[in-house]
Scaffold this motif. Structure first.
Motif, PDB file in Angstrom:
ATOM      1  N   LYS A  43       0.845  -1.206   0.000  1.00 24.88           N
ATOM      2  CA  LYS A  43       0.000   0.000   0.000  1.00 24.88           C
ATOM      3  C   LYS A  43       0.877   1.251   0.000  1.00 24.88           C
ATOM      4  O   LYS A  43       0.512   2.290  -0.563  1.00 24.88           O
ATOM      5  CB  LYS A  43      -0.932  -0.036   1.211  1.00 24.88           C
ATOM      6  N   SER A  45       3.618   1.728  -1.650  1.00 18.24           N
ATOM      7  CA  SER A  45       3.974   2.055  -3.039  1.00 18.24           C
ATOM      8  C   SER A  45       2.846   2.798  -3.738  1.00 18.24           C
ATOM      9  O   SER A  45       3.081   3.729  -4.510  1.00 18.24           O
ATOM     10  CB  SER A  45       4.293   0.781  -3.828  1.00 18.24           C
ATOM     11  N   GLU A  46       1.619   2.389  -3.467  1.00 13.25           N
ATOM     12  CA  GLU A  46       0.473   3.083  -4.052  1.00 13.25           C
ATOM     13  C   GLU A  46       0.448   4.544  -3.599  1.00 13.25           C
ATOM     14  O   GLU A  46       0.239   5.457  -4.407  1.00 13.25           O
ATOM     15  CB  GLU A  46      -0.824   2.390  -3.640  1.00 13.25           C
ATOM     16  N   GLU A  47       0.679   4.766  -2.312  1.00 10.59           N
ATOM     17  CA  GLU A  47       0.654   6.133  -1.786  1.00 10.59           C
ATOM     18  C   GLU A  47       1.793   6.976  -2.355  1.00 10.59           C
ATOM     19  O   GLU A  47       1.603   8.157  -2.667  1.00 10.59           O
ATOM     20  CB  GLU A  47       0.704   6.118  -0.256  1.00 10.59           C
ATOM     21  N   GLY A  49       3.086   6.601  -5.262  1.00 13.71           N
ATOM     22  CA  GLY A  49       2.642   6.917  -6.619  1.00 13.71           C
ATOM     23  C   GLY A  49       1.691   8.101  -6.648  1.00 13.71           C
ATOM     24  O   GLY A  49       1.720   8.915  -7.584  1.00 13.71           O
ATOM     25  N   GLU A  50       0.855   8.220  -5.627  1.00 12.40           N
ATOM     26  CA  GLU A  50      -0.062   9.356  -5.556  1.00 12.40           C
ATOM     27  C   GLU A  50       0.691  10.665  -5.294  1.00 12.40           C
ATOM     28  O   GLU A  50       0.277  11.722  -5.786  1.00 12.40           O
ATOM     29  CB  GLU A  50      -1.135   9.097  -4.507  1.00 12.40           C
TER      30      GLU A  50
END
Length: 117
Positions: A43, A45-47, A49-50
């Motif tokens: 998760k 990595s997702e953040e 990316g944001e």
């Protein structure tokens, strides 16, 4: 400030809030065990990316979209990264506060020592 304005509540204590969020997330976890742990870490990595998306949006680097974000969006996304990282650490160990504090002290000591040289 008028007399009828309610007082500002105290800021939540960071690690108490992390513990409450951890308990809430753990109760909602759709995947258990090692896979659930790995997904919680991913998760992060997702953040990150944001954050990248917001920086690209601030600078208008996507000519198709133009300027889509403000620096406040970048700040909020960076906060999400920090929160997500702290929750991932708390998922790995109930001693997250101590682990983080020791690590921060080591990083500060090493960094500040090299700055004095």
């Amino acid at each position: 400030m008028s007399d009828d304005t309610p007082p500002t509540p105290p800021a939540p204590e960071l690690w108490d809030t992390v513990d409450v969020l951890y308990a809430w997330l753990d109760a909602q976890r759709p995947v258990e065990g090692r896979e659930g742990l790995l997904l919680r870490v991913l998760k992060l990595s997702e953040e990150v990316g944001e954050v990248a998306e917001a920086v690209i949006g601030v600078t208008g680097q996507n000519p198709r979209k133009g300027v889509t974000h403000g620096w406040e969006d970048v700040q909020a996304e960076l906060c999400d990264v920090v929160i997500t990282a702290l929750l991932a650490l708390r998922t790995l160990t109930p001693e997250a506060r101590e682990v983080f504090t020791r690590h921060l002290e080591r990083v500060a000591r090493r960094s500040l020592a090299s700055a004095r040289q």
